[in-house]
Design an enzyme around this catalytic site. Structure first.
Site, PDB file in Angstrom:
ATOM      1  N   SER A   4      37.269  -9.992  -4.049  1.00  0.00           N
ATOM      2  CA  SER A   4      37.429  -9.934  -2.604  1.00  0.00           C
ATOM      3  C   SER A   4      38.210 -11.165  -2.156  1.00  0.00           C
ATOM      4  CB  SER A   4      36.021  -9.915  -1.982  1.00  0.00           C
ATOM      5  OG  SER A   4      36.081 -10.012  -0.581  1.00  0.00           O
ATOM      6  N   LYS A  27      40.305  -6.321  -3.187  1.00  0.00           N
ATOM      7  CA  LYS A  27      39.834  -6.041  -1.820  1.00  0.00           C
ATOM      8  C   LYS A  27      40.375  -7.123  -0.907  1.00  0.00           C
ATOM      9  CE  LYS A  27      35.285  -6.701   0.361  1.00  0.00           C
ATOM     10  NZ  LYS A  27      33.850  -6.364   0.257  1.00  0.00           N
ATOM     11  N   LYS A  33      40.595  -8.680   3.096  1.00  0.00           N
ATOM     12  CA  LYS A  33      39.969  -8.700   4.413  1.00  0.00           C
ATOM     13  C   LYS A  33      41.042  -8.455   5.469  1.00  0.00           C
ATOM     14  CE  LYS A  33      35.779  -9.873   3.106  1.00  0.00           C
ATOM     15  NZ  LYS A  33      34.575  -9.098   3.446  1.00  0.00           N
ATOM     16  N   ASP A  76      38.732  -4.436   3.853  1.00  0.00           N
ATOM     17  CA  ASP A  76      37.415  -4.618   4.476  1.00  0.00           C
ATOM     18  C   ASP A  76      37.612  -5.230   5.859  1.00  0.00           C
ATOM     19  OD1 ASP A  76      34.795  -5.076   5.173  1.00  0.00           O
ATOM     20  OD2 ASP A  76      34.300  -6.349   3.452  1.00  0.00           O
ATOM     21  N   GLU A 101      36.472  -0.503   4.248  1.00  0.00           N
ATOM     22  CA  GLU A 101      35.076  -0.899   4.419  1.00  0.00           C
ATOM     23  C   GLU A 101      34.807  -1.283   5.875  1.00  0.00           C
ATOM     24  OE1 GLU A 101      34.131  -3.571   1.155  1.00  0.00           O
ATOM     25  OE2 GLU A 101      32.379  -4.277   2.245  1.00  0.00           O
ATOM     26  N   ASP A 149      29.108  -0.871   5.009  1.00  0.00           N
ATOM     27  CA  ASP A 149      28.507  -2.114   4.521  1.00  0.00           C
ATOM     28  C   ASP A 149      27.471  -2.541   5.569  1.00  0.00           C
ATOM     29  OD1 ASP A 149      27.877  -4.764   3.899  1.00  0.00           O
ATOM     30  OD2 ASP A 149      29.916  -5.480   3.666  1.00  0.00           O
ATOM     31  N   LYS A 166      24.483  -3.853  -0.824  1.00  0.00           N
ATOM     32  CA  LYS A 166      24.103  -5.249  -1.079  1.00  0.00           C
ATOM     33  C   LYS A 166      22.591  -5.257  -1.099  1.00  0.00           C
ATOM     34  CE  LYS A 166      28.130  -7.261   1.091  1.00  0.00           C
ATOM     35  NZ  LYS A 166      28.678  -7.857   2.317  1.00  0.00           N
ATOM     36  N   GLY A 198      28.707  -8.160  -2.571  1.00  0.00           N
ATOM     37  CA  GLY A 198      28.267  -9.536  -2.791  1.00  0.00           C
ATOM     38  C   GLY A 198      28.254 -10.345  -1.513  1.00  0.00           C
TER      39      GLY A 198
HETATM   40  O1  OSB Z   1      31.823  -7.966   3.833  1.00  0.00           O
HETATM   41  O2  OSB Z   1      31.595  -7.669   1.764  1.00  0.00           O
HETATM   42  C1  OSB Z   1      31.591  -8.419   2.728  1.00  0.00           C
HETATM   43  C2  OSB Z   1      30.988 -12.000   1.511  1.00  0.00           C
HETATM   44  C3  OSB Z   1      30.130 -12.469   2.502  1.00  0.00           C
HETATM   45  C4  OSB Z   1      29.800 -11.639   3.553  1.00  0.00           C
HETATM   46  C5  OSB Z   1      30.334 -10.343   3.624  1.00  0.00           C
HETATM   47  C6  OSB Z   1      31.180  -9.874   2.632  1.00  0.00           C
HETATM   48  C7  OSB Z   1      31.531 -10.728   1.571  1.00  0.00           C
HETATM   49  C8  OSB Z   1      32.502 -10.366   0.538  1.00  0.00           C
HETATM   50  C9  OSB Z   1      32.481 -11.184  -0.738  1.00  0.00           C
HETATM   51  O3  OSB Z   1      33.375  -9.552   0.694  1.00  0.00           O
HETATM   52  C10 OSB Z   1      31.980 -10.458  -1.927  1.00  0.00           C
HETATM   53  C11 OSB Z   1      31.683 -11.411  -3.064  1.00  0.00           C
HETATM   54  O4  OSB Z   1      30.551 -11.937  -3.149  1.00  0.00           O
HETATM   55  O5  OSB Z   1      32.596 -11.666  -3.856  1.00  0.00           O
HETATM   56 MG    MG Z   2      32.058  -5.855   3.557  1.00  0.00          MG
END
Ligand code: OSB
Ligand code: MG
Length: 385
Positions: free
Chosen positions: A146, A172, A174, A199, A224, A249, A273, A301
């Site tokens: 990510s 992935k 953001k 995401d 996402e 999510d 999660k 995560g």
């Molecule tokens: O939206 O998936 C998410 C990390 C913190 C809070 C929200 C998200 C995330 C990640 C990181 O996308 C995933 C990872 O732990 O590598």
């Molecule tokens: Mg997410």
């Protein structure tokens, strides 16, 4: 299966520098924070769990400090002195406390590690024992990475190239309003064939339907959480207009939520999660629901330390987890981590499930203490009134 009696529970609040920040539509926190839960049994065993949270209520409503309050004042007193035959008894023991899923999940996770160890099993095998059809966990788990919002498209493309060179086979990114179509177009222009997903972390509303529909041209694996963190219904209206599968999510807190979302057609894929749904017991119910409904599932995560990462990896080895998970190698997050050995990316964009009992990694007390000192330094005690 052996029972354990819960003798003592200790909380370690830490802050750790991140190798690479993760800027999302709601911002970035400069440090990784977490509560590491240590459970001691009367039999002399220790179990470790992670309450993965941010210091701000930006992803969900809980923060490190709300979780400390709930865990210390309500959850721990409900567990001390209890004898349990399975961690799946924990949700019932904590029933008097509503919500606060991340807080419960950290505590439950420590009990999963403890009880797997009490039974001389890897956590992955111990999870599998709780599935109806004695399913076999995998030894390697497919993972992706990510990547946060960068300063420029150039910086973003360079970082993607770096991750691809390291061996990640699912990227992935953001997104946020103003950092979406142009981004997707640039990334696809440069990397036409990579497995790509976006995401939004709840950055859009239904007013953006026409805009979001333009993402359909980029052949995304999924998008996402485009809409509100507490919405299910409006996602069903958006999914009806979108070819790209929606993955939920933020808005799925339980197996019940996911059942409703599937009935409504609010999404086609789940980012599970375990910390968001209150722990691995609820996660097993969701895993079962996904198997029964043939729904794609992967494990998300929260930038976990080795403690949370190892447990999530064990869960991601279950057969109902069908898509690459957000569990990247240790060097993506920390140098060094608080647990050893580190997770290293292997062939086919995968991580190996540890072979030792329980979570299969060892907490390094000196590093844990150092990270707790850092938390106290950054977050000096402020009386509430
Ligand atoms: O939206 O998936 C998410 C990390 C913190 C809070 C929200 C998200 C995330 C990640 C990181 O996308 C995933 C990872 O732990 O590598
Ligand atoms: Mg997410």
């Amino acid at each position: 299966m052996k029972s354990v009696t819960i003798q003592d529970i200790k909380l370690h609040v830490l802050a750790m520098p991140l190798v690479e920040l993760l800027k999302t539509s709601f911002g970035a926190e400069p440090q990784k924070s977490a509560i590491i839960v240590e459970v001691l049994s009367s039999e002399g065993l220790t179990g470790w769990g992670e309450t993965a949270l941010k210091t701000k209520p930006s992803y969900g409503s809980e923060t490190i400090l709300t979780a400390l309050h709930i865990t210390r004042d309500f959850l721990i007193p409900s567990l001390l002195g209890k004898t349990i035959a399975s961690p799946t008894e924990v949700p019932e023991l904590l029933r008097a406390v509503r919500g606060n899923h991340h807080a419960r999940a950290g505590l439950e996770a420590a009990l999963w590690d403890l009880m797997a160890k009490a039974n001389g099993m890897r956590l992955a095998d111990y999870f599998a024992c709780h599935l109806p059809a004695q399913a076999r966990p995998r030894d390697d788990v497919q993972v992706g990475v990510s990547i946060g919002i960068q300063e420029s498209l150039d910086a973003q493309l360079t970082l993607i190239q770096k991750r691809l060179d390291e061996g990640y086979q699912r990227i992935k990114l953001k997104i946020a309003p103003g950092w979406d179509l142009e981004l997707a177009s640039a990334v696809r222009g440069r990397f036409p064939d990579i497995t790509l997903m976006l995401d939004a972390n709840s950055a859009y509303t239904l007013k953006d339907i026409e805009h979001l529909k333009q993402l359909d041209q980029f052949g995304l694996l999924m998008i996402e959480q485009p809409l509100a963190y507490d919405d299910i219904y409006e996602h069903s209206l958006l999914q009806a207009q979108l070819r790209t599968p929606i993955c939920l999510d933020e808005s799925i807190y339980s197996a019940q939520d996911w059942r409703i979302a599937l009935e409504l057609g609010a999404g086609k894929i789940l980012n599970l999660k375990p910390t968001r749904v209150g722990g691995y017991s609820e996660s097993l119910k969701i895993h079962q629901l996904c198997v029964e409904t043939n729904t794609p599932l992967w494990i998300g995560g929260m930038l976990e330390t080795g403690v949370g990462r190892a447990a999530n990896l064990a869960f991601a080895s279950l057969p109902g987890v069908t898509l690459p998970s957000d569990i990247s190698a240790t060097d993506r997050y920390f140098d060094p981590d608080i647990a050893e050995p580190p997770f290293v990316l292997g062939a086919g964009s995968s991580l190996k499930v540890p072979s030792g009992p329980g979570i299969g990694v060892d907490v390094q007390r000196d590093r844990l203490e150092e990270a707790c000192a850092r938390w106290r330094e950054i977050n000096p005690f402020k009386p509430l009134f």
